[in-house]
Design an enzyme around this catalytic site. Sequence first.
Site, PDB file in Angstrom:
ATOM      1  N   LYS A 168      -7.077   2.798  -2.021  1.00  0.00           N
ATOM      2  CA  LYS A 168      -7.662   3.669  -1.003  1.00  0.00           C
ATOM      3  C   LYS A 168      -8.457   4.764  -1.700  1.00  0.00           C
ATOM      4  O   LYS A 168      -8.183   5.076  -2.855  1.00  0.00           O
ATOM      5  CB  LYS A 168      -6.517   4.267  -0.184  1.00  0.00           C
ATOM      6  CG  LYS A 168      -6.940   4.977   1.074  1.00  0.00           C
ATOM      7  CD  LYS A 168      -5.747   5.229   1.981  1.00  0.00           C
ATOM      8  CE  LYS A 168      -6.219   5.929   3.248  1.00  0.00           C
ATOM      9  NZ  LYS A 168      -5.145   6.058   4.239  1.00  0.00           N
ATOM     10  N   ASP A 203     -11.813   8.902   9.173  1.00  0.00           N
ATOM     11  CA  ASP A 203     -10.866   7.881   9.617  1.00  0.00           C
ATOM     12  C   ASP A 203     -11.254   6.516   9.089  1.00  0.00           C
ATOM     13  O   ASP A 203     -12.389   6.067   9.270  1.00  0.00           O
ATOM     14  CB  ASP A 203     -10.816   7.848  11.150  1.00  0.00           C
ATOM     15  CG  ASP A 203      -9.858   6.774  11.633  1.00  0.00           C
ATOM     16  OD1 ASP A 203      -8.781   6.638  11.033  1.00  0.00           O
ATOM     17  OD2 ASP A 203     -10.198   6.058  12.592  1.00  0.00           O
ATOM     18  N   ASP A 215      -9.508  -3.156   1.879  1.00  0.00           N
ATOM     19  CA  ASP A 215      -9.561  -2.601   3.235  1.00  0.00           C
ATOM     20  C   ASP A 215     -10.955  -2.021   3.396  1.00  0.00           C
ATOM     21  O   ASP A 215     -11.369  -1.155   2.619  1.00  0.00           O
ATOM     22  CB  ASP A 215      -8.474  -1.528   3.390  1.00  0.00           C
ATOM     23  CG  ASP A 215      -8.410  -0.971   4.807  1.00  0.00           C
ATOM     24  OD1 ASP A 215      -9.470  -0.618   5.355  1.00  0.00           O
ATOM     25  OD2 ASP A 215      -7.300  -0.863   5.358  1.00  0.00           O
ATOM     26  N   GLU A 234      -3.133  -2.857  -2.362  1.00  0.00           N
ATOM     27  CA  GLU A 234      -4.251  -2.242  -1.626  1.00  0.00           C
ATOM     28  C   GLU A 234      -4.551  -0.816  -2.105  1.00  0.00           C
ATOM     29  O   GLU A 234      -3.683   0.046  -2.094  1.00  0.00           O
ATOM     30  CB  GLU A 234      -3.891  -2.207  -0.134  1.00  0.00           C
ATOM     31  CG  GLU A 234      -4.963  -1.585   0.748  1.00  0.00           C
ATOM     32  CD  GLU A 234      -4.537  -1.501   2.218  1.00  0.00           C
ATOM     33  OE1 GLU A 234      -3.373  -1.802   2.540  1.00  0.00           O
ATOM     34  OE2 GLU A 234      -5.389  -1.112   3.038  1.00  0.00           O
ATOM     35  N   ASP A 293      -9.776   3.742  10.054  1.00  0.00           N
ATOM     36  CA  ASP A 293      -9.151   2.709  10.887  1.00  0.00           C
ATOM     37  C   ASP A 293      -9.639   2.613  12.327  1.00  0.00           C
ATOM     38  O   ASP A 293      -8.834   2.407  13.227  1.00  0.00           O
ATOM     39  CB  ASP A 293      -7.632   2.943  10.905  1.00  0.00           C
ATOM     40  CG  ASP A 293      -7.041   2.993   9.511  1.00  0.00           C
ATOM     41  OD1 ASP A 293      -7.078   1.951   8.840  1.00  0.00           O
ATOM     42  OD2 ASP A 293      -6.574   4.063   9.102  1.00  0.00           O
ATOM     43  N   HIS A 337      -8.431  -6.299   4.748  1.00  0.00           N
ATOM     44  CA  HIS A 337      -8.047  -5.530   5.926  1.00  0.00           C
ATOM     45  C   HIS A 337      -9.364  -5.139   6.584  1.00  0.00           C
ATOM     46  O   HIS A 337     -10.043  -4.225   6.126  1.00  0.00           O
ATOM     47  CB  HIS A 337      -7.280  -4.253   5.538  1.00  0.00           C
ATOM     48  CG  HIS A 337      -5.825  -4.482   5.308  1.00  0.00           C
ATOM     49  ND1 HIS A 337      -4.939  -3.465   5.069  1.00  0.00           N
ATOM     50  CD2 HIS A 337      -5.104  -5.634   5.317  1.00  0.00           C
ATOM     51  CE1 HIS A 337      -3.729  -3.976   4.928  1.00  0.00           C
ATOM     52  NE2 HIS A 337      -3.802  -5.281   5.062  1.00  0.00           N
ATOM     53  N   TRP A 384       0.863  -1.177   0.000  1.00  0.00           N
ATOM     54  CA  TRP A 384       0.000   0.000   0.000  1.00  0.00           C
ATOM     55  C   TRP A 384       0.903   1.231   0.000  1.00  0.00           C
ATOM     56  O   TRP A 384       1.814   1.336   0.822  1.00  0.00           O
ATOM     57  CB  TRP A 384      -0.903   0.048   1.242  1.00  0.00           C
ATOM     58  CG  TRP A 384      -1.530   1.403   1.380  1.00  0.00           C
ATOM     59  CD1 TRP A 384      -2.526   1.928   0.599  1.00  0.00           C
ATOM     60  CD2 TRP A 384      -1.165   2.442   2.315  1.00  0.00           C
ATOM     61  NE1 TRP A 384      -2.797   3.224   0.989  1.00  0.00           N
ATOM     62  CE2 TRP A 384      -1.978   3.560   2.031  1.00  0.00           C
ATOM     63  CE3 TRP A 384      -0.230   2.519   3.342  1.00  0.00           C
ATOM     64  CZ2 TRP A 384      -1.881   4.749   2.759  1.00  0.00           C
ATOM     65  CZ3 TRP A 384      -0.128   3.705   4.068  1.00  0.00           C
ATOM     66  CH2 TRP A 384      -0.958   4.798   3.774  1.00  0.00           C
ATOM     67  N   ASP A 409      -6.897  -4.355  10.227  1.00  0.00           N
ATOM     68  CA  ASP A 409      -6.118  -3.129  10.059  1.00  0.00           C
ATOM     69  C   ASP A 409      -6.833  -1.951  10.706  1.00  0.00           C
ATOM     70  O   ASP A 409      -7.737  -1.375  10.115  1.00  0.00           O
ATOM     71  CB  ASP A 409      -5.871  -2.850   8.565  1.00  0.00           C
ATOM     72  CG  ASP A 409      -5.023  -1.602   8.366  1.00  0.00           C
ATOM     73  OD1 ASP A 409      -4.409  -1.138   9.343  1.00  0.00           O
ATOM     74  OD2 ASP A 409      -4.979  -1.091   7.233  1.00  0.00           O
ATOM     75  N   HIS A 447     -11.641   1.676   3.089  1.00  0.00           N
ATOM     76  CA  HIS A 447     -11.131   2.401   1.923  1.00  0.00           C
ATOM     77  C   HIS A 447     -12.119   2.582   0.790  1.00  0.00           C
ATOM     78  O   HIS A 447     -11.734   2.674  -0.372  1.00  0.00           O
ATOM     79  CB  HIS A 447      -9.889   1.688   1.391  1.00  0.00           C
ATOM     80  CG  HIS A 447      -8.697   1.834   2.284  1.00  0.00           C
ATOM     81  ND1 HIS A 447      -7.431   1.466   1.921  1.00  0.00           N
ATOM     82  CD2 HIS A 447      -8.585   2.348   3.535  1.00  0.00           C
ATOM     83  CE1 HIS A 447      -6.582   1.716   2.904  1.00  0.00           C
ATOM     84  NE2 HIS A 447      -7.270   2.240   3.906  1.00  0.00           N
TER      85      HIS A 447
HETATM   86  C1  RNT Z   1      -3.657   2.733   5.088  1.00  0.00           C
HETATM   87  C2  RNT Z   1      -3.747   1.293   4.720  1.00  0.00           C
HETATM   88  C3  RNT Z   1      -2.610   0.431   5.161  1.00  0.00           C
HETATM   89  C4  RNT Z   1      -2.104   0.797   6.520  1.00  0.00           C
HETATM   90  C5  RNT Z   1      -1.099  -0.141   7.098  1.00  0.00           C
HETATM   91  C6  RNT Z   1      -0.333   0.474   8.222  1.00  0.00           C
HETATM   92  O1  RNT Z   1      -4.779   3.423   4.866  1.00  0.00           O
HETATM   93  O2  RNT Z   1      -4.939   0.775   5.203  1.00  0.00           O
HETATM   94  O3  RNT Z   1      -2.951  -0.898   5.052  1.00  0.00           O
HETATM   95  O4  RNT Z   1      -3.138   0.906   7.444  1.00  0.00           O
HETATM   96  O5  RNT Z   1      -0.317  -0.634   6.105  1.00  0.00           O
HETATM   97 ZN    ZN Z   2      -5.249  -1.340   5.139  1.00  0.00          ZN
END
Ligand code: RNT
Ligand code: ZN
Length: 417
Positions: free
Chosen positions: A227, A293, A258, A225, A295, A285, A186, A325, A261
């Site tokens: 985003k 955010d 993810d 990955e 995460d 993820h 990523w 993640d 994302h």
């Molecule tokens: C970031 C991605 C990625 C990170 C990690 C730390 O938006 O999700 O995967 O969170 O690699």
């Molecule tokens: Zn991620």
Amino acid sequence: MKEELIKKAYEIAVERYAAVGVDVEKAMERLQQIQLSLHCWQADDVSGFECADGELSGGIQATGNYPGKARNMEELRQDILKATSMIPGKHRLNLHAIYGDFEGEKVDRDQIEPKHFRTWMEWAKENEMKLDFNSSSFSHPLSGSLSLSNPDENIRQFWIEHTKRCRNIANEMGKFQDDPCIMNLWVHDGSKDQTVCRMKYRELLKDSLDQIYAVDYKDMKDCIESKVFGIGLESYTVGSNDFYIGYGVSRNKIITLDTGHFHPTESVADKISSLLLYTSEIMLHVSRPIRWDSDHVTIMNDDTLELAKEIVRCDALDRVHIGLDYFDASINRIGAYVVGSRATQKCLMQALLEPLAKLREYEANDQLFERLALLEESKSLPWNAVWDMFCLKNNVPVGNEFITEIEKYEAEVTSKR
Ligand code: RNT
Ligand code: ZN
């Protein structure tokens, strides 16, 4: 909780599920085989162990300053083992390149080697854990807003070299553990404001990836990955979803989804069946997006449930790798691991207990009221009794018992850091 009570509830659950054609034992056996790939970076807010004290950059942020963050490798390993002692089953650990064992030496990202991860490999083996891996393009003086797509050839080559080395490290890990190491790529590349050369950076990224993937390895697997946007990089993301799907399908790479994302109303669950027609595997993820955010700590919400159900409904448990993640620096970090991992497993448990044969039959017969009704009813079948039994069998705390465990660890260990 009293064992007797758990067993009683379980026996009733077995009968309730049998009545809708579900074999509870089988569901538990299947859950036992699912290994989550636990992200190492929840323990220390994505800091890593490089001998440089830079800020977290690259469009990601860990907010909060809850005490007790792991300050070094020993503490991080201790925290991971504490967390896994409260998560049923055997799991994998997902490392980032910045978590190498550099022994106090300054090793730049284009210099890392398998030897820097040797103690990790040994530690993982001792603890019966398999490793996964990630290249790290963020939090470095050359990160800027463009890494693998940087028009400055020196900077781009620096990151190409880094990522090539990461693949080699992942391959060594895979060999050592006799199981392919999954390496995720990523990069944060993007821009804050209106961008006129969108094509140019994507061409550069594509070329960088082709250089990186020129070598074939057999003990590692590559995944990529995408985003939607990063913080400070809101207008344009070079590695968008379309970009990586095109790249992944044409080059036979695994796509990482993810769950943080995508656009808020987009269903990540619905992507599983489409992607798997064109790619052999998927990496996940699992996270929880909240406004800007991507995460927050994973919980048992509709998104995670639907995702788990889709994997099972597609008979794709062997083709979907489930990684976590998220990074929350505002609460007990070990607690965050345990809550997110157990939530993911609870969703998988419910997915495995779905009366799928009957539901499929209803759908095939166009009995749409019946399908809807059974879907609704199955939500309140006693899956939690099966989950409790699963925890009991695995010798981990049942129900909210882990709260006191974590409080104890906090009092004895993390609060003293
Ligand atoms: C970031 C991605 C990625 C990170 C990690 C730390 O938006 O999700 O995967 O969170 O690699
Ligand atoms: Zn991620």
